[in-house]
Motif scaffolding. Structure first.
Motif, PDB file in Angstrom:
ATOM      1  N   UNK A 174       0.079  23.591  19.385  1.00 21.91           N
ATOM      2  CA  UNK A 174       0.907  22.869  19.413  1.00 21.91           C
ATOM      3  C   UNK A 174       1.491  22.256  17.991  1.00 21.91           C
ATOM      4  N   UNK A 175       2.583  22.964  17.491  1.00 28.14           N
ATOM      5  CA  UNK A 175       2.884  22.874  16.212  1.00 28.14           C
ATOM      6  C   UNK A 175       3.608  21.406  16.233  1.00 28.14           C
ATOM      7  N   UNK A 176       3.811  20.908  17.232  1.00 28.98           N
ATOM      8  CA  UNK A 176       4.465  19.464  16.826  1.00 28.98           C
ATOM      9  C   UNK A 176       3.424  18.502  16.608  1.00 28.98           C
ATOM     10  N   UNK A 177       2.264  18.850  16.592  1.00 31.77           N
ATOM     11  CA  UNK A 177       0.980  17.853  15.883  1.00 31.77           C
ATOM     12  C   UNK A 177       0.698  18.481  14.667  1.00 31.77           C
ATOM     13  N   UNK A 178       1.520  19.128  13.993  1.00 29.34           N
ATOM     14  CA  UNK A 178       1.172  19.820  12.627  1.00 29.34           C
ATOM     15  C   UNK A 178       1.208  18.707  11.660  1.00 29.34           C
TER      16      UNK A 178
ATOM     17  N   UNK B 289      -2.468  13.131   7.990  1.00 31.16           N
ATOM     18  CA  UNK B 289      -2.866  11.731   7.969  1.00 31.16           C
ATOM     19  C   UNK B 289      -4.399  11.577   8.326  1.00 31.16           C
ATOM     20  N   UNK B 290      -5.024  12.801   8.138  1.00 28.75           N
ATOM     21  CA  UNK B 290      -6.350  12.762   8.444  1.00 28.75           C
ATOM     22  C   UNK B 290      -6.819  12.401  10.051  1.00 28.75           C
ATOM     23  N   UNK B 291      -6.150  12.802  10.881  1.00 27.23           N
ATOM     24  CA  UNK B 291      -6.153  12.378  12.202  1.00 27.23           C
ATOM     25  C   UNK B 291      -7.467  13.210  12.864  1.00 27.23           C
ATOM     26  N   UNK B 292      -8.297  12.738  13.692  1.00 28.89           N
ATOM     27  CA  UNK B 292      -9.124  13.586  14.167  1.00 28.89           C
ATOM     28  C   UNK B 292     -10.326  13.999  13.490  1.00 28.89           C
ATOM     29  N   UNK B 293      -9.947  14.730  12.378  1.00 32.60           N
ATOM     30  CA  UNK B 293     -11.082  15.312  11.281  1.00 32.60           C
ATOM     31  C   UNK B 293     -11.357  14.419  10.272  1.00 32.60           C
ATOM     32  N   UNK B 294     -10.705  13.382   9.956  1.00 29.91           N
ATOM     33  CA  UNK B 294     -10.643  12.319   8.975  1.00 29.91           C
ATOM     34  C   UNK B 294     -10.224  13.302   7.478  1.00 29.91           C
ATOM     35  N   UNK B 295     -10.517  12.342   6.513  1.00 28.60           N
ATOM     36  CA  UNK B 295     -10.230  12.623   5.130  1.00 28.60           C
ATOM     37  C   UNK B 295     -11.235  13.361   4.403  1.00 28.60           C
TER      38      UNK B 295
END
Lengths: 43, 402
Positions: free
Chosen positions: B128-132, B137-143
């Motif tokens: 889903x490239x639109x979530x690239x 922004x560190x979403x889901x997997x974090x910084x």
């Protein structure tokens, strides 16, 4: 004879030390070898 | 003429200039065009299917093998081959070795192009490239995610490389003030670029740290990040030699008559650097091999494959580089450079594809569409590279030092 045993070089760090010694020896040789190009064999 | 009319006239001139520059130059019927145009056209059609019907319609990937040829070849290998940019800028701007100044622009351009196209190719591979934007922004997997580091580094490095190259763009556009300003940013962006490169070259290797159980033990090590970094140095140097050789043939009309001789001197210097780096890399591999006591692993096909990679495409080219430098044999050096590049290709593909899930009954093999799209990305990059080189002051050595 029970007190004497061979050190298995493959199970100790002996081989790693030997390799590092080889590395430094060859590295110094390589740097000296590459100090300047020879003046022959030009393409 | 009033102020508004002057602005319109200058915009008009600017667009006329751009349209003039967009027009093709030189013969169309060349071997490269004949091969690349059909492949690019087929690649575009495949990409249409990929985006309309989804990733699964064109690739052989699965939940077990989610990373295939596009990441293994375009991203992991391509970024290593772009390592020449940070090595040369370090040598020229930090070490102050002026001998290599004439190749800075073309090397930085190559690095910038490689990052733009290969990082861009990542979007093709995202389900889903639109979530690239998520890794940024560190979403889901974090910084603390390695992808967070790599994505930011790719983005910042592309910017740094573009600023390093931008004086050439300003010269091309005859923007003298802008050129002076952009040139004043060079040293800062070079230092930033080198720092970013050190981290993301090793970061790419660090991506595979968590795949310990999936990668063959001969290729997996906790030192993969260091191996990726060291090998990117000589990969970049070898790439400059190969690319420079091709450029000297293809773009000879854009070079000065005596550039051939100075290029030979540059090749000798690069060969010396490559020989020393490859020698260090080879012994590092040997040390890891001995430390892990992997002698038994050499008994099967993977073992022989490992020896081929490490001896055939690391040790032998390293010796050839040293021999070529010592005896001023540019021919030997060029062969060594090609072998070194094959070695890098093998190493990266071994880690990311060939020796990944090596124990699985059903192995991943890329579909023909994956091959075509990979080649499309490379060919489009070469087309853009050629367009820039034939228009901007990239190869002429009389450009102002930045």
């Amino acid at each position: 004879m029970d007190s004497f045993y061979y050190v298995n070089i493959f199970e100790t760090k002996g081989l790693e030390y030997l390799l590092l010694l080889c590395f430094w020896g060859l590295f110094i040789y390589l740097v000296l070898y590459l100090k300047s190009p020879a003046n022959k064999g030009k393409d | 003429m009033n102020k508004e009319a002057v602005v319109y006239a200058s915009f008009g001139n600017f667009f006329r200039f751009l349209i003039q520059e967009m027009k093709p130059r030189g013969p169309w019927f060349t071997p490269f065009n004949v091969i690349s145009i059909p492949i690019i056209l087929i690649g575009v059609i495949i990409l249409y299917f990929r985006f309309v019907y989804g990733l699964g319609s064109v690739v052989n990937l699965s939940q077990e093998v989610p990373w295939g040829l596009w990441k293994g070849l375009n991203v992991v290998t391509g970024v290593a081959l772009a390592g020449g940019a940070y090595v040369i800028t370090f040598v020229v701007y930090v070490m102050k070795v002026d001998k290599y100044h004439s190749i800075v622009r073309i090397t930085v351009l190559n690095g910038f192009m490689a990052y733009t196209f290969y990082a861009g190719a990542l979007l093709l591979d995202l389900g889903r490239p639109w979530f690239g934007y998520n890794p940024y922004i560190g979403n889901s997997f974090g910084f603390s995610s390695i992808l967070f580091l790599i994505c930011w580094h790719f983005l910042l490095y592309m910017l740094a490389a573009f600023i390093e190259f931008s004086p050439a763009v300003a010269e091309w556009m005859h923007w003298e003030k802008a050129r002076k300003f952009l040139a004043s940013l060079t040293l800062a962006t070079v230092i930033l670029g080198i720092t970013l490169s050190l981290l993301h070259q090793s970061g790419l290797g660090a991506l595979y740290l968590m795949a310990k159980t999936k990668i063959h033990p001969l290729w997996w090590s906790e030192f993969i990040p260091i191996q990726f970094f060291v090998s990117s140095v000589y990969a970049g140097l070898a790439m400059i030699i190969v690319e420079g050789t091709i450029s000297h043939r293809v773009f000879k009309n854009f070079m000065e008559p005596n550039s051939h001789r100075s290029f030979e001197d540059i090749v000798l210097g690069l060969a010396k650097g490559a020989a020393i780096t490859m020698f260090v890399y080879y012994f590092f591999k040997a040390l890891l091999f001995i430390h892990e006591k992997q002698w038994e692993l050499l008994n099967d096909g993977f073992g022989l494959w490992f020896l081929l990679e490490v001896i055939g495409f690391v040790l032998i080219p390293a010796l050839m580089f040293a021999f070529g430098f010592k005896h001023k044999s540019v021919k030997v050096i060029k062969i060594a450079a090609v072998m070194a590049l094959i070695g890098i290709l093998l190493n990266r593909l071994n880690i990311s594809i060939i020796c990944f899930n090596w124990y699985a009954d059903v192995r991943y093999f890329p579909s023909w569409q994956e091959f075509i799209v990979s080649m499309t990305v490379v060919f489009v990059q070469i087309w853009v590279f050629r367009w820039v080189v034939t228009r901007m002051p990239v190869l002429s050595s009389n450009h102002q030092h930045t």
